[in-house]
Design a protein around this motif. Structure first.
Motif, short mmCIF file in Angstrom:
data_model
loop_
_atom_site.label_atom_id
_atom_site.label_comp_id
_atom_site.label_asym_id
_atom_site.label_seq_id
_atom_site.Cartn_x
_atom_site.Cartn_y
_atom_site.Cartn_z
N ALA A 33 54.24 51.81 -69.79
CA ALA A 33 53.21 50.93 -69.25
C ALA A 33 51.75 51.26 -69.55
O ALA A 33 51.11 50.53 -70.27
CB ALA A 33 53.42 50.79 -67.74
N ASP A 34 51.19 52.29 -68.98
CA ASP A 34 49.75 52.54 -69.14
C ASP A 34 49.46 53.63 -70.16
O ASP A 34 48.42 54.25 -70.13
CB ASP A 34 49.10 52.87 -67.80
N GLY A 35 50.39 53.85 -71.08
CA GLY A 35 50.14 54.84 -72.12
C GLY A 35 50.56 56.24 -71.74
O GLY A 35 50.42 57.16 -72.51
N GLN A 36 51.10 56.41 -70.55
CA GLN A 36 51.55 57.73 -70.14
C GLN A 36 52.98 57.93 -70.62
O GLN A 36 53.69 56.98 -70.89
CB GLN A 36 51.48 57.85 -68.61
N HIS A 37 53.41 59.15 -70.70
CA HIS A 37 54.71 59.44 -71.26
C HIS A 37 55.77 59.66 -70.19
O HIS A 37 55.51 60.26 -69.16
CB HIS A 37 54.65 60.69 -72.16
N HIS A 38 56.97 59.16 -70.47
CA HIS A 38 58.12 59.32 -69.60
C HIS A 38 58.63 60.76 -69.61
O HIS A 38 59.26 61.20 -68.67
CB HIS A 38 59.22 58.36 -70.06
N ASP A 39 58.34 61.48 -70.68
CA ASP A 39 58.96 62.79 -70.88
C ASP A 39 58.14 63.94 -70.32
O ASP A 39 58.28 65.05 -70.77
CB ASP A 39 59.25 63.02 -72.37
N ILE A 78 62.68 64.68 -61.89
CA ILE A 78 63.70 63.67 -61.65
C ILE A 78 63.92 62.90 -62.94
O ILE A 78 62.96 62.59 -63.65
CB ILE A 78 63.30 62.74 -60.48
N SER A 79 65.16 62.63 -63.25
CA SER A 79 65.50 61.88 -64.46
C SER A 79 66.01 60.50 -64.07
O SER A 79 66.69 60.34 -63.05
CB SER A 79 66.60 62.61 -65.25
N TRP A 80 65.68 59.52 -64.90
CA TRP A 80 66.15 58.16 -64.69
C TRP A 80 67.67 58.14 -64.81
O TRP A 80 68.25 58.72 -65.72
CB TRP A 80 65.52 57.22 -65.71
N ARG A 81 68.30 57.48 -63.86
CA ARG A 81 69.76 57.39 -63.86
C ARG A 81 70.17 55.93 -63.71
O ARG A 81 69.45 55.12 -63.13
CB ARG A 81 70.33 58.21 -62.70
N ASP A 82 71.35 55.63 -64.20
CA ASP A 82 71.84 54.25 -64.15
C ASP A 82 71.86 53.68 -62.73
O ASP A 82 71.61 52.50 -62.54
CB ASP A 82 73.25 54.16 -64.75
N GLU A 83 72.13 54.52 -61.74
CA GLU A 83 72.21 54.00 -60.38
C GLU A 83 70.85 53.57 -59.82
O GLU A 83 70.79 52.97 -58.76
CB GLU A 83 72.90 54.99 -59.43
N PHE A 84 69.77 53.87 -60.54
CA PHE A 84 68.45 53.40 -60.11
C PHE A 84 68.25 51.92 -60.40
O PHE A 84 67.36 51.30 -59.86
CB PHE A 84 67.34 54.19 -60.79
N HIS A 85 69.06 51.35 -61.29
CA HIS A 85 68.92 49.93 -61.63
C HIS A 85 69.24 49.08 -60.41
O HIS A 85 70.28 49.24 -59.80
CB HIS A 85 69.87 49.56 -62.77
N VAL A 86 68.32 48.18 -60.07
CA VAL A 86 68.56 47.26 -58.97
C VAL A 86 68.91 45.86 -59.47
O VAL A 86 69.26 45.00 -58.68
CB VAL A 86 67.34 47.20 -58.00
N GLY A 87 68.81 45.63 -60.77
CA GLY A 87 69.19 44.35 -61.34
C GLY A 87 68.05 43.36 -61.47
O GLY A 87 68.27 42.21 -61.81
N LEU A 139 61.16 52.87 -63.21
CA LEU A 139 61.16 53.83 -64.32
C LEU A 139 59.77 54.46 -64.46
O LEU A 139 59.64 55.67 -64.64
CB LEU A 139 61.57 53.13 -65.62
N HIS A 140 58.74 53.64 -64.35
CA HIS A 140 57.38 54.16 -64.47
C HIS A 140 57.03 55.07 -63.29
O HIS A 140 56.36 56.10 -63.48
CB HIS A 140 56.39 53.01 -64.60
N LEU A 141 57.51 54.75 -62.09
CA LEU A 141 57.27 55.63 -60.94
C LEU A 141 57.90 57.00 -61.16
O LEU A 141 57.29 58.02 -60.84
CB LEU A 141 57.82 54.99 -59.65
N VAL A 142 59.10 57.02 -61.71
CA VAL A 142 59.75 58.30 -62.03
C VAL A 142 58.87 59.10 -62.98
O VAL A 142 58.64 60.30 -62.81
CB VAL A 142 61.16 58.07 -62.61
N SER A 143 58.36 58.42 -64.00
CA SER A 143 57.50 59.08 -64.98
C SER A 143 56.24 59.65 -64.33
O SER A 143 55.83 60.77 -64.62
CB SER A 143 57.12 58.09 -66.09
N LEU A 144 55.63 58.89 -63.44
CA LEU A 144 54.40 59.33 -62.79
C LEU A 144 54.64 60.54 -61.88
O LEU A 144 53.82 61.46 -61.83
CB LEU A 144 53.76 58.18 -62.01
N VAL A 145 55.75 60.55 -61.15
CA VAL A 145 56.08 61.71 -60.31
C VAL A 145 56.30 62.93 -61.20
O VAL A 145 55.83 64.03 -60.91
CB VAL A 145 57.29 61.42 -59.41
N ASN A 146 56.99 62.73 -62.34
CA ASN A 146 57.20 63.83 -63.28
C ASN A 146 55.88 64.34 -63.84
O ASN A 146 55.72 65.55 -64.06
CB ASN A 146 58.13 63.41 -64.42
#
Length: 160
Positions: A28-34, A44-53, A62-69
């Motif tokens: 999203a804003d140029g920040q990295h997921h890794d 925390i790593s993104w997992r399939d069960e995080f998908h809400v559909g 996904l971006h929130l996970v990245s920001l916490v990381n």
């Protein structure tokens, strides 16, 4: 937000789930997921069960996970208070925007958990605001104490 399955979600969005970016690819804003901490692992790593559909919600989660990381990585690396404050402000801003987006999506629709969900949003925004005030006092330990709570909150996405 309640998990949905099959075809389109309740808001008419295609159900395609986000794919975490490859190492070095930005989100999203140029920040990295890794963003990782000293041991080389994300908090925390993104997992399939995080998908809400709901594509837009999944992308934001996904971006929130990245920001916490990123906050965790800044703390582990012993970066300057300015870097910590910048990372925390990105998290707080994205969280507020994300919550507003969720509430806009389910307003006027028959989502039975809307009131409780909105209350949870308010509680977390209040918590983030209190912690953001700690940044002005150089209270890194208080920010460190927030990470487990953010971790648990993100894990709740997978249980919704």
């Amino acid at each position: 937000m309640k998990r949905l399955t099959g075809g389109e979600d309740a808001f008419g969005e295609a159900e395609a789930a986000p794919t975490p970016p490859a190492i070095g690819e930005s989100v999203a804003d140029g920040q990295h997921h890794d963003s990782v901490h000293a041991s080389g692992e994300p908090l925390i790593s993104w997992r399939d069960e995080f998908h809400v559909g709901v594509r837009s919600i999944d992308d934001q989660h996904l971006h929130l996970v990245s920001l916490v990381n990123q906050i965790h990585a800044v703390l582990q690396a012993g970066c300057s208070p300015q870097k910590l404050e910048a990372a925390f402000r990105r998290l707080a801003a994205h969280t507020a925007s994300h919550f507003q987006h969720e509430e806009d999506l389910y307003s006027g629709r028959q989502y039975s958990g809307a009131e409780d969900h909105s209350r949870e949003h308010g509680d977390l925004l209040h918590l983030l605001s209190a912690y953001q005030q700690s940044l002005g006092h150089n209270d890194e330990s208080r920010i460190r104490s927030l990470l487990p709570r953010l971790h648990d909150w993100l894990l709740e996405i997978g249980r919704a």
